[in-house]
Design an enzyme around this catalytic site. Sequence first.
Site, PDB file in Angstrom:
ATOM      1  N   CYS A  87      27.136 112.596   0.824  1.00 41.84           N
ATOM      2  CA  CYS A  87      27.313 113.435  -0.346  1.00 41.84           C
ATOM      3  C   CYS A  87      25.991 114.183  -0.539  1.00 41.84           C
ATOM      4  O   CYS A  87      24.947 113.557  -0.732  1.00 41.84           O
ATOM      5  CB  CYS A  87      27.619 112.583  -1.576  1.00 41.84           C
ATOM      6  SG  CYS A  87      27.401 113.522  -3.099  1.00 41.84           S
ATOM      7  N   ASP A 105      29.950  71.685  14.570  1.00 37.24           N
ATOM      8  CA  ASP A 105      29.272  72.902  15.014  1.00 37.24           C
ATOM      9  C   ASP A 105      27.810  72.862  14.572  1.00 37.24           C
ATOM     10  O   ASP A 105      27.440  73.383  13.539  1.00 37.24           O
ATOM     11  CB  ASP A 105      29.986  74.119  14.405  1.00 37.24           C
ATOM     12  CG  ASP A 105      29.602  75.386  15.123  1.00 37.24           C
ATOM     13  OD1 ASP A 105      28.941  75.302  16.171  1.00 37.24           O
ATOM     14  OD2 ASP A 105      29.969  76.466  14.627  1.00 37.24           O
ATOM     15  N   LYS A 144      34.933  68.450  16.508  1.00 34.14           N
ATOM     16  CA  LYS A 144      33.801  69.005  17.268  1.00 34.14           C
ATOM     17  C   LYS A 144      32.886  69.693  16.263  1.00 34.14           C
ATOM     18  O   LYS A 144      33.181  70.785  15.783  1.00 34.14           O
ATOM     19  CB  LYS A 144      34.301  69.994  18.323  1.00 34.14           C
ATOM     20  CG  LYS A 144      33.212  70.467  19.256  1.00 34.14           C
ATOM     21  CD  LYS A 144      33.810  71.251  20.410  1.00 34.14           C
ATOM     22  CE  LYS A 144      32.798  71.575  21.484  1.00 34.14           C
ATOM     23  NZ  LYS A 144      31.587  72.228  21.034  1.00 34.14           N
ATOM     24  N   GLU A 150      38.195  63.514  18.263  1.00 33.96           N
ATOM     25  CA  GLU A 150      37.123  63.658  17.266  1.00 33.96           C
ATOM     26  C   GLU A 150      36.972  65.117  16.893  1.00 33.96           C
ATOM     27  O   GLU A 150      37.332  66.007  17.658  1.00 33.96           O
ATOM     28  CB  GLU A 150      35.785  63.181  17.863  1.00 33.96           C
ATOM     29  CG  GLU A 150      35.776  61.714  18.199  1.00 33.96           C
ATOM     30  CD  GLU A 150      34.576  61.335  19.054  1.00 33.96           C
ATOM     31  OE1 GLU A 150      33.577  62.088  19.051  1.00 33.96           O
ATOM     32  OE2 GLU A 150      34.657  60.303  19.726  1.00 33.96           O
ATOM     33  N   CYS A 198      24.514 112.973  -8.314  1.00 30.49           N
ATOM     34  CA  CYS A 198      25.509 111.943  -7.976  1.00 30.49           C
ATOM     35  C   CYS A 198      25.008 110.581  -8.477  1.00 30.49           C
ATOM     36  O   CYS A 198      24.001 110.062  -7.989  1.00 30.49           O
ATOM     37  CB  CYS A 198      25.696 111.959  -6.459  1.00 30.49           C
ATOM     38  SG  CYS A 198      26.851 110.738  -5.862  1.00 30.49           S
ATOM     39  N   TYR A 234      28.206  60.376  17.879  1.00 27.79           N
ATOM     40  CA  TYR A 234      29.502  60.294  18.554  1.00 27.79           C
ATOM     41  C   TYR A 234      29.497  59.761  19.973  1.00 27.79           C
ATOM     42  O   TYR A 234      30.515  59.764  20.635  1.00 27.79           O
ATOM     43  CB  TYR A 234      30.205  61.652  18.527  1.00 27.79           C
ATOM     44  CG  TYR A 234      29.346  62.816  19.002  1.00 27.79           C
ATOM     45  CD1 TYR A 234      28.860  62.868  20.293  1.00 27.79           C
ATOM     46  CD2 TYR A 234      29.056  63.869  18.126  1.00 27.79           C
ATOM     47  CE1 TYR A 234      28.088  63.934  20.711  1.00 27.79           C
ATOM     48  CE2 TYR A 234      28.283  64.941  18.541  1.00 27.79           C
ATOM     49  CZ  TYR A 234      27.795  64.963  19.838  1.00 27.79           C
ATOM     50  OH  TYR A 234      27.040  66.010  20.252  1.00 27.79           O
ATOM     51  N   LYS A 277      38.855  74.413  21.717  1.00 21.41           N
ATOM     52  CA  LYS A 277      38.169  75.318  20.788  1.00 21.41           C
ATOM     53  C   LYS A 277      39.190  76.044  19.913  1.00 21.41           C
ATOM     54  O   LYS A 277      40.154  76.621  20.428  1.00 21.41           O
ATOM     55  CB  LYS A 277      37.375  76.362  21.584  1.00 21.41           C
ATOM     56  CG  LYS A 277      36.170  75.805  22.310  1.00 21.41           C
ATOM     57  CD  LYS A 277      34.980  75.719  21.364  1.00 21.41           C
ATOM     58  CE  LYS A 277      33.698  75.428  22.101  1.00 21.41           C
ATOM     59  NZ  LYS A 277      32.992  76.594  22.566  1.00 21.41           N
ATOM     60  N   CYS A 325      33.059 113.502  -2.566  1.00 24.09           N
ATOM     61  CA  CYS A 325      32.357 112.282  -2.980  1.00 24.09           C
ATOM     62  C   CYS A 325      33.188 111.526  -4.032  1.00 24.09           C
ATOM     63  O   CYS A 325      33.637 112.123  -5.010  1.00 24.09           O
ATOM     64  CB  CYS A 325      30.992 112.643  -3.550  1.00 24.09           C
ATOM     65  SG  CYS A 325      30.121 111.215  -4.218  1.00 24.09           S
ATOM     66  N   CYS A 327      31.129 111.893  -7.464  1.00 28.38           N
ATOM     67  CA  CYS A 327      30.814 113.146  -8.154  1.00 28.38           C
ATOM     68  C   CYS A 327      31.646 114.330  -7.646  1.00 28.38           C
ATOM     69  O   CYS A 327      31.428 115.460  -8.072  1.00 28.38           O
ATOM     70  CB  CYS A 327      29.328 113.463  -8.025  1.00 28.38           C
ATOM     71  SG  CYS A 327      28.854 113.925  -6.359  1.00 28.38           S
TER      72      CYS A 327
HETATM   73  S1  IVH Z   1      30.816  64.333  23.210  1.00 26.89           S
HETATM   74  C1  IVH Z   1      29.714  63.410  27.405  1.00 26.89           C
HETATM   75  N1  IVH Z   1      31.723  64.599  20.737  1.00 26.89           N
HETATM   76  O1  IVH Z   1      29.899  69.720  21.814  1.00 26.89           O
HETATM   77  C2  IVH Z   1      29.864  63.556  25.938  1.00 26.89           C
HETATM   78  N2  IVH Z   1      30.347  66.338  21.626  1.00 26.89           N
HETATM   79  O2  IVH Z   1      30.586  71.099  24.370  1.00 26.89           O
HETATM   80  C3  IVH Z   1      29.542  64.922  25.485  1.00 26.89           C
HETATM   81  N3  IVH Z   1      29.933  68.151  20.050  1.00 26.89           N
HETATM   82  O3  IVH Z   1      26.982  69.090  23.630  1.00 26.89           O
HETATM   83  C4  IVH Z   1      29.566  65.176  24.083  1.00 26.89           C
HETATM   84  N4  IVH Z   1      31.064  67.345  18.371  1.00 26.89           N
HETATM   85  O4  IVH Z   1      26.812  69.223  21.083  1.00 26.89           O
HETATM   86  C5  IVH Z   1      30.974  65.150  21.731  1.00 26.89           C
HETATM   87  N5  IVH Z   1      32.571  64.683  18.576  1.00 26.89           N
HETATM   88  C6  IVH Z   1      31.829  65.235  19.549  1.00 26.89           C
HETATM   89  C7  IVH Z   1      31.175  66.474  19.405  1.00 26.89           C
HETATM   90  C8  IVH Z   1      30.446  66.992  20.464  1.00 26.89           C
HETATM   91  C9  IVH Z   1      30.314  68.330  18.792  1.00 26.89           C
HETATM   92  C10 IVH Z   1      29.132  69.126  20.814  1.00 26.89           C
HETATM   93  C11 IVH Z   1      27.938  68.502  21.514  1.00 26.89           C
HETATM   94  C12 IVH Z   1      28.155  68.764  22.972  1.00 26.89           C
HETATM   95  C13 IVH Z   1      29.110  69.919  22.950  1.00 26.89           C
HETATM   96  C14 IVH Z   1      29.952  69.909  24.206  1.00 26.89           C
END
Ligand code: IVH
Length: 670
Positions: free
Chosen positions: A424, A117, A115, A113, A430, A225, A312, A406, A409
């Site tokens: 300057c 932000d 992640k 999935e 200027c 999720y 990450k 400068c 100028c």
């Molecule tokens: S699963 C046990 N799925 O990432 C399940 N987390 O570093 C834990 N996050 O606290 C979370 N996208 O805030 C999961 N597709 C995703 C996510 C996700 C973002 C964040 C979430 C979690 C943190 C973990």
Amino acid sequence: MSSAEAKNQIQALTSELKQHTYNYYVLAMPTISDFDFDKKLEKLNALEKEFPEFADPDSPTQVVGGDITKEFITVRHRWPMLSLGNTYNAQELLDFDQRIRKAIGDNFEYVCELKFDGLSMSLTYEDGKLIRAVTRGDGVQGDDVTTNVRTINTIPKRLHTGNYPAYFDIRGEVFMHRKAFERLNNERLENGEVAYANPRNFASGTIKMQDSAEVAKRPLDCFLYFLYTEKPLFKTHWESLQAAKDWGFHTNDHSELCSNIDEVLQFITKWDKDRFGLSYDIDGIVIKVNNYSQQQELGFTAKSPRWAISYKFKAERVETELISVSYQVGRTGAVTPVANLKPVLLAGTTVKRATLHNANEIIRLDLHEGDTVFVEKGGEIIPKIISVNPDKRRADSIPVLYRTTCPACDTPLERKEGEAAFYCPNDEGCPPQIVGRMQHFIGRKAMNIDGLGDETIETLYSRGYINHISDIYELHNHAAELKQMGRFGDKSINNMLDGIEKSKQMPFEKVLFGLGIRYIGETVAKKLAFHFKSIEKLMAAPYDELITAEEIGERIAQSLIEYFNNEKHQQEIEKLKALGLQFVAEEKEVKLDSEKLAGQSFIISGVFEKYSRDELKDIIEQNGGKILSSISAKLNYLVAGDNMGPAKLEKAQKLNIPIISDEELLTMLS
Ligand code: IVH
């Protein structure tokens, strides 16, 4: 390592990481990258293992973090909200895969999935109705933010019919789309409010607001999720995701089932590239073992599941060529170097320029003409040159030398001892300094002149109508010529002239700030106006008298003396006086609301949801408190909002100054 050294390092890392955790969870304003945080945490963990006798019982290695705030009711999570282990490269993922296969064999699937932000949220549904929304907090308990979450359109308040259980929790990430972030952030800037650094901070600042009507104005979204039920409903996470979608939840369509780690790696490679095309930010990929019984077999460590991990993304870094270095001149004459780059795509936008800060930065980079440089974009909007690729430097290339004159100028630049910037000194001749000064004077925080904007100032200057602030007040003599220019209509000329005339009533402190004397910000101008009452007294005050005024230190006193010693400045002030501007402080009858804050001093910093900083200042002053302009041991409280500068925070913490919220300030009055 000696045990004394270990003790020192453990202590230093512990306090540093606690600070970062606070910045991240409480202030929603991280000052370190996740990567660096994790590396430091790992280091602390290793040290604590070797020297357990020095480990702090509240060590950041033992807690998940905490964002619980006093303004909300604290609620315990039915299922704790865990974090995930992080990986940063393919090898670390292969190791993860090995560990799994060792435990459960080869017959399993992964779900990959995005992640997201944002900030994680736990939603509780009873009989198909949303009954509670709680932030992650410290993982065990969090803030009840149900009223705010109810304003998020994509979170169902009532579910579609389906086979959902009578009671369940579903977890997801609340976030803001990049477009909405840009639009709202621009609005903030136009209103003179501090901009949020990124969509995540904006989203988390929003969820923590007390006024849900305001939350409703800020478009948030949420991807769900993870499903928690009392009794297992499905065999796999994938089935749960499909069901959640059917019940009406916003799940993410980019999730994929993968049958082995190679497919996972392909998914990662694809999204590392394609993420910039998404309408929202993601900072990595989450990999989960699909089957619930296999998840159970794998179990948990103290903080995170063994059946899931995150990957990450690295901050994207690209190589490009330095074309030239150009220089910008500000209103104070400070000259800032900017790198012009061969256009290159970085994090979804074309980058043509990068900031170089000052001459020292050019030396630090050892920048040569025609260098190939590495450019990175962190949370900031303006990209930064990280380093030079020395292998690609031409043998005959010469170092970039900071210019000596400068750019506007041609006057030789000067550098004061102990300052990073070159200046300057030609403040009278200027162009960017002249224009910048007038723009500062008419600005919102100074004279706030209606009908006159920055561009008009530039035009009027280039046409030769204005050169000094006082010329603005003579513009009415040129009304006919202005009309002839064809650029402004009658109405806008009248508005402008009206605005200029009205500004003559602005109080002394605004005029003083508007003059743009170096180091004289809004608060200092107020203090000076209050203390000296008139420009005559201020101009006549010798150094020793200046520094007796509250908040006025050596640097400010020197700057005032230098400014008023300049004959041109004296003449300009005389002119402005003759034109009718205010140079005497109004004798306000100060009637306080209360004396509750008498003897207490405050600094207000950051962005607040309910009040502007000026409103908070008024509240403090109306109750007998004092506003200081810089942090010192004399300060009693720092009132902190969102997005406060990290340097201030650090200084306040070093001096052990209590940091309070606006709400806490108000409770001091009740
Ligand atoms: S699963 C046990 N799925 O990432 C399940 N987390 O570093 C834990 N996050 O606290 C979370 N996208 O805030 C999961 N597709 C995703 C996510 C996700 C973002 C964040 C979430 C979690 C943190 C973990």
